[in-house]
Design an enzyme around this catalytic site. Structure first.
Site, PDB file in Angstrom:
ATOM      1  N   PHE A   9      52.672  39.250  47.437  1.00  0.00           N
ATOM      2  CA  PHE A   9      51.440  39.722  48.100  1.00  0.00           C
ATOM      3  C   PHE A   9      50.695  38.889  47.634  1.00  0.00           C
ATOM      4  CE2 PHE A   9      47.095  41.458  48.000  1.00  0.00           C
ATOM      5  CZ  PHE A   9      47.218  42.783  49.018  1.00  0.00           C
ATOM      6  N   ASP A  44      49.782  31.150  42.251  1.00  0.00           N
ATOM      7  CA  ASP A  44      49.438  33.214  42.513  1.00  0.00           C
ATOM      8  C   ASP A  44      49.063  33.665  41.379  1.00  0.00           C
ATOM      9  OD1 ASP A  44      47.905  34.828  43.164  1.00  0.00           O
ATOM     10  OD2 ASP A  44      48.033  35.140  45.472  1.00  0.00           O
ATOM     11  N   LYS A  70      41.455  39.256  39.588  1.00  0.00           N
ATOM     12  CA  LYS A  70      41.417  39.948  38.459  1.00  0.00           C
ATOM     13  C   LYS A  70      40.686  40.319  36.749  1.00  0.00           C
ATOM     14  CE  LYS A  70      45.272  42.049  41.192  1.00  0.00           C
ATOM     15  NZ  LYS A  70      44.357  43.163  42.128  1.00  0.00           N
TER      16      LYS A  70
HETATM   17  C1  LIG Z   1      49.287  38.380  43.164  1.00  0.00           C
HETATM   18  C2  LIG Z   1      48.295  38.688  44.238  1.00  0.00           C
HETATM   19  N1  LIG Z   1      47.541  37.654  44.916  1.00  0.00           N
HETATM   20  C3  LIG Z   1      46.238  37.949  45.943  1.00  0.00           C
HETATM   21  C4  LIG Z   1      46.071  39.179  45.901  1.00  0.00           C
HETATM   22  C5  LIG Z   1      44.500  39.619  45.994  1.00  0.00           C
HETATM   23  O1  LIG Z   1      43.442  40.107  45.596  1.00  0.00           O
HETATM   24  P1  LIG Z   1      41.891  40.709  45.936  1.00  0.00           P
HETATM   25  O2  LIG Z   1      42.055  42.364  46.252  1.00  0.00           O
HETATM   26  O3  LIG Z   1      41.211  40.305  45.109  1.00  0.00           O
HETATM   27  O4  LIG Z   1      41.933  39.467  47.683  1.00  0.00           O
HETATM   28  C6  LIG Z   1      46.524  40.874  44.904  1.00  0.00           C
HETATM   29  C7  LIG Z   1      45.953  41.916  44.960  1.00  0.00           C
HETATM   30  O5  LIG Z   1      46.468  42.767  43.676  1.00  0.00           O
HETATM   31  C8  LIG Z   1      47.117  39.923  44.068  1.00  0.00           C
HETATM   32  O6  LIG Z   1      47.886  40.485  43.447  1.00  0.00           O
END
Ligand SMILES: Cc1ncc(COP(=O)(O)O)c(C=O)c1O
Length: 449
Positions: free
Chosen positions: A152, A260, A289
């Protein structure tokens, strides 16, 4: 005055005030904006929440891993107030301010890699993901991006393309970026054949290397983007061979390694960044986050030669690295360091995992308990042999927890993993009470399979 239910007591959801607001929500907010429960918050502190009907909750969700230092940490709130009295917005492209460059310096210092780094600050996690791909393509002159099953990476078009789960993150929103190639993540519990964890990690790496002859040549691949611990995809901890193998491929073929860490970073796993558990140094690391201590902020931290390859004006944005978020982030990092929250994450994670492993021995519905520090997943199955996902039952457990005052979420492409991500400042007693509520719910639902 609080007229609602205490943690542990059963409540009706939504309550009277909650129901009024849920009606408003249904009238004016699209259903695509999902909710895990019909609960409207009134206030929160640390790991405790109160809703608009005065009901109390323990928080095992932390705003989806945003509140590693807890709700409304005093020091962060003070830093935000202090900054709000000075200036709210200039846009870093128009007038610069110290907190942006101080935070960039700090992130360069606390991320892995003993080389010069630069940092781009943006708003959401998806924006950091987008920027990492832009920078990787500009630097390498290549267009291919390798992503993984169960990944994700966000909801913007490029990030959604990198995301794996189709329904409902991607359904009806295509087409997606043609440079994206997808490969299996070393999700060992669901390996499709009998193998050891290490062998499966190596197999997943080999699959990528083999594809350079059949799908897309390595010379066309700009980057591999990977979550060192899967977040939305099921709180999966891969074997070290997987991440080390990806690093080796990157080194052998001139591909960039993007970690990520949007969900796994900022102390969640007992180290500042999950990738540190695997002794792998990424070329680019993404944070968001918990970075902002509860405010909106994301960061793309990369090797200076990579980050600086972009032409003037190629990256940035109106609100990126806004002064309130930078002030909050500097304080949040200080809190993690000064209050030794990395050690606490390890300690809390051990307490939770021991208790969950005890439950694993009692309840057949539990197929797998896994965790790194305080990033913990409990995969639920209808049958331990076939591993048929207990999707409906996972939803029932979640609902029972909410009704008894525990805010908890699930995850996983099969929607059958309970994920536990309490704030790292949670008290031992709160953790125990939360786990008691979770055990009661699992025990009840276990009888139905
Ligand atoms: C691993 C990861 N990357 C990217 C994102 C996307 O972040 P945002 O919701 O702040 O765009 C998330 C969100 O849950 C995530 O868990």
């Amino acid at each position: 005055m609080n007229k609602g239910k205490k943690v542990g007591e059963e409540r009706t959801l939504p309550g009277e005030q909650g129901e009024r607001l849920v009606r408003l929500r249904n009238e004016y907010v699209p259903k695509g904006v999902f909710q895990i429960a019909p609960i409207f918050i009134s206030k929160a502190k640390g790991a405790l929440i109160e809703d608009v009907d005065g009901n109390e909750y323990i928080d095992f969700a932390a705003g989806i891993s945003v509140l590693n230092i807890g709700h409304c940490h005093d020091k962060v709130v003070s830093a935000i107030k202090e900054q709000a009295d000075k200036h709210l917005h200039t846009c870093f492209h128009v007038l610069m301010y110290e907190s942006y460059v101080k935070l960039a310096e700090k992130l360069a210092e606390i991320t892995p890699g003993n080389f010069p780094k630069q940092v781009l600050l943006t708003n959401s996690g998806a924006e950091a993901v987008e920027n990492s791909v832009k920078v990787a393509r500009r630097y390498t002159g290549r267009y291919g991006i390798i992503a993984f099953e169960h990944a994700f990476h966000g909801r913007t078009t490029l990030a959604m393309g990198l995301t794996s789960q189709v329904k409902y993150y991607k359904y009806g929103f295509g087409p997606f970026d043609p440079g994206i190639q997808r490969f299996p993540y070393a999700y060992t519990y669901r390996a499709p054949f009998k193998t050891t964890d290490a062998e499966y990690g190596e197999y997943c790496v080999r699959t990528i290397e083999d594809s350079f002859k059949t799908y897309m040549p390595a010379e066309a691949i700009a980057a591999i983007i990977v979550e060192p611990v899967l977040g939305e995809g099921g709180y999966v901890i891969p074997p070290v061979e997987f991440l080390k193998g990806l690093r080796r491929i990157c080194d052998d073929y001139g591909i960039l390694f993007i970690a990520d860490e949007i969900q796994s970073g900022m102390g969640r796993t007992g180290k500042m960044w999950a990738i540190e558990h695997f002794d792998v140094v990424p070329d680019i690391l993404l944070a968001a986050k918990s970075l902002g201590g509860g405010l909106v902020l994301s960061a793309t931290v990369g090797r200076r030669d990579i980050m600086d390859s972009v032409d003037i004006g190629g990256i940035g944005g109106t609100f990126g690295g806004n002064p309130l978020s930078c002030a909050a982030a500097l304080k949040a990092i200080e809190v993690i360091e000064q209050d030794k929250l990395l050690d606490r994450a390890t300690e809390l994670g051990k307490i939770a995992k021991d208790r969950l492993e005890g439950m694993n021995e009692k309840y057949d519905i539990i197929g797998d308990v896994r965790g790194l520090g305080s990033a913990i997943g409990v995969e639920l199955v209808k049958d331990r042999e076939t591993k048929e996902p207990a999707t409906k039952e996972t939803g029932e457990i979640r609902k029972k927890c909410h009704k008894h005052g525990l805010i908890i979420m699930s995850c996983g492409g099969l929607h059958n993993v309970i994920r536990i991500m309490f704030p790292l400042i949670i008290k031992d007693g709160e953790l125990k009470t939360g786990l008691d509520i979770l055990e009661d719910a699992i025990k009840e639902v276990n009888k139905t399979i």
